[in-house]
Structures are given as C-alpha cells and as structure tokens.
Design a protein around this motif. Sequence first.
Motif: not given
Length: 61
Positions: A3-5, A11-17, A48-49
């Motif tokens: 999941l990439d938000i 398009s700045a990354p806000l969350f990666n899971g 990132g987890e």
Amino acid sequence: MNLDIVRRADSAPLFNGKAAARSQTDELGTLVPNLIEAMFTNFPGTNGETVKITVPAKKKA
C-alpha cells in the motif's frame, strides 16, 4: 500486499505499508481479506513496516 499513499498534488509519499501472509492455502478469497484486515488494523502504524500474519487453512467439513 503493498500500500503506497501519495499526495495527489505533487506525488509526495505519505505512507508505505506491506502485509505478508503465511498459509497452507493459496485461495485469494481467504488470503486477501486477512491481508487487508492486517494492513488496516491500527492504521497507519509504522511507515514502511511489513505486517506479517499467519492464515490457517479452512477446516474440512
């Protein structure tokens, strides 16, 4: 499951899971709902987890 938000404007990354499952089944109908639940339990959690879950096989009737 990844999941990439990203922020729509730039398009700045806000969350990666990520969520990963270990199971004796490869049935998407069983795995995907469990991965989604794992990803969104305590959301947003740590950026990132990778959340790791074990999905038991369905019991035979």
